[in-house]
Design an enzyme around this catalytic site. Structure first.
Site, PDB file in Angstrom:
ATOM      1  N   ARG A 221       5.600  20.252   1.447  1.00 36.04           N
ATOM      2  CA  ARG A 221       6.234  20.694   2.683  1.00 36.04           C
ATOM      3  C   ARG A 221       5.455  20.128   3.868  1.00 36.04           C
ATOM      4  NH1 ARG A 221      10.042  21.704   0.018  1.00 36.04           N
ATOM      5  NH2 ARG A 221      11.121  23.675  -0.265  1.00 36.04           N
ATOM      6  N   HIS A 269      12.508  13.068   2.197  1.00 35.90           N
ATOM      7  CA  HIS A 269      12.493  14.246   1.309  1.00 35.90           C
ATOM      8  C   HIS A 269      13.265  13.949   0.010  1.00 35.90           C
ATOM      9  CE1 HIS A 269      12.007  18.881   1.380  1.00 35.90           C
ATOM     10  NE2 HIS A 269      12.150  18.480   0.135  1.00 35.90           N
TER      11      HIS A 269
HETATM   12  C1  OXD Z   1      12.751  22.143  -3.260  1.00 32.67           C
HETATM   13  C2  OXD Z   1      12.957  20.963  -2.406  1.00 32.67           C
HETATM   14  O1  OXD Z   1      11.984  23.037  -2.866  1.00 32.67           O
HETATM   15  O2  OXD Z   1      13.931  20.215  -2.656  1.00 32.67           O
HETATM   16  O3  OXD Z   1      13.343  22.214  -4.331  1.00 32.67           O
HETATM   17  O4  OXD Z   1      12.181  20.711  -1.490  1.00 32.67           O
END
Ligand code: OXD
Length: 306
Positions: A221, A269
């Protein structure tokens, strides 16, 4: 069994897959909202969802990270929250991190620069035994990454909240353990969940403890890393490069300085995409087991944050 599906995207694909996996369930797709359901299947649900619908048995998060769900103010207390564990993500994460570690070790960025300048100059080979890889977070994904890296022979170090043994990985815990791991990590890989204890963890203090020229990889994150501190450490030469898949704000804003930084690799991401078929198979099996009163994996400890 009554189910509510509330996802931020791909609602039709999730619906079709859940309908096939749980053919006897009555599946409602938000905003079609009955007053009460047994299970909710959610990814970044709107807060009104839990105001309008009472969930009696459990809430399944259709992702590995539950930070967004736990931040929903209307999330009912006392209802178990389940999260995905692996569901096809571990192999993807292992590919992504292995690529980043090998690119750093084989100095791909430096050779790309030489190519742009038409320079033919073999660089001195780095010593693998002195090229440590530090893994922050040794859950299912961290352990899969460690297993993928093991055959290459880099010294592997892992940091986990609680002390534990992982074969082939020197394990560390607590603040002193973190400092020891950082001092020996030529590549630092962030795989910790986003919790009050980890947000902002990778700031100036952590980055300055890495050896000069170290590489940072973030696949968990964006909030874990203090972006201004990362930029400062890259710009003053302390860090060699960063490979970033996640950001404090996503999509990364067009004017963000990361976009054009010569020593930052950006991906949107994608290090471990949620695979609908694998995820639905896991969630459907857990819901069926939970409904039978069996113990299931992936139950979130809300106080811990994952
Ligand atoms: C998850 C993401 O937490 O895709 O699955 O970031």
């Amino acid at each position: 069994m009554r189910l509510l599906l509330a996802t931020a995207s791909q609602a039709q694909a999730w619906r079709d897959a859940f309908a096939a996996a749980l053919p006897d369930a009555r599946l409602h797709v938000w905003p079609d909202a009955p007053a009460e359901v047994d299970y909710a299947l959610v990814w970044k649900p709107p807060p009104e969802c839990f105001e309008r619908v009472k969930v009696t048995r459990a809430i399944a998060n259709l992702g590995a990270g539950v930070d967004a769900l736990l931040a929903v103010p209307t999330l009912p207390a006392g209802v178990p929250v389940l999260r995905l564990t692996d569901a096809g993500m571990a192999a993807q994460m292992a590919e992504y991190v292995t690529l980043a570690v090998l690119a750093a070790f084989r100095e791909q960025r430096e050779y790309a620069q030489q190519q742009r300048e038409r320079v033919w100059r073999p660089r001195r080979r780095l010593d693998k035994r002195a090229f440590g890889v530090g893994l922050l977070g040794m859950g299912v994904l961290g352990s899969a990454v460690a297993a993928a890296l093991a055959p290459f022979g880099f010294p592997l170090r892992g940091w986990a909240r609680t002390p534990r043994d992982v074969p082939g990985v020197a394990m560390y815990a607590e603040a002193e353990g973190l400092h020891a791991l950082l001092a020996a990590s030529n590549v630092l890989v962030c795989m910790l969940p986003s919790t009050p204890a980890t947000r902002g963890l990778v700031g100036a203090d952590v980055l300055r403890r890495l050896p000069r020229g170290a590489h940072v990889v973030n696949v968990s994150r964006g909030e874990l890393v203090v972006e201004t501190d990362l930029l400062a450490a890259l710009d003053d030469g302390h860090l060699g490069s960063a490979t970033l898949d996640v950001f404090a704000e996503e999509p990364l804003p067009a004017g963000h300085p990361f976009w054009h930084h010569p020593r930052i690799v950006i991906t949107p991401h994608v290090s471990a995409a949620t695979l609908i078929d694998d995820s639905v198979a896991q969630v459907a099996a857990r819901i069926a087991a939970h409904a039978r009163g069996e113990r299931v994996d992936g139950v979130v400890d809300r106080a811990r944050g994952y």
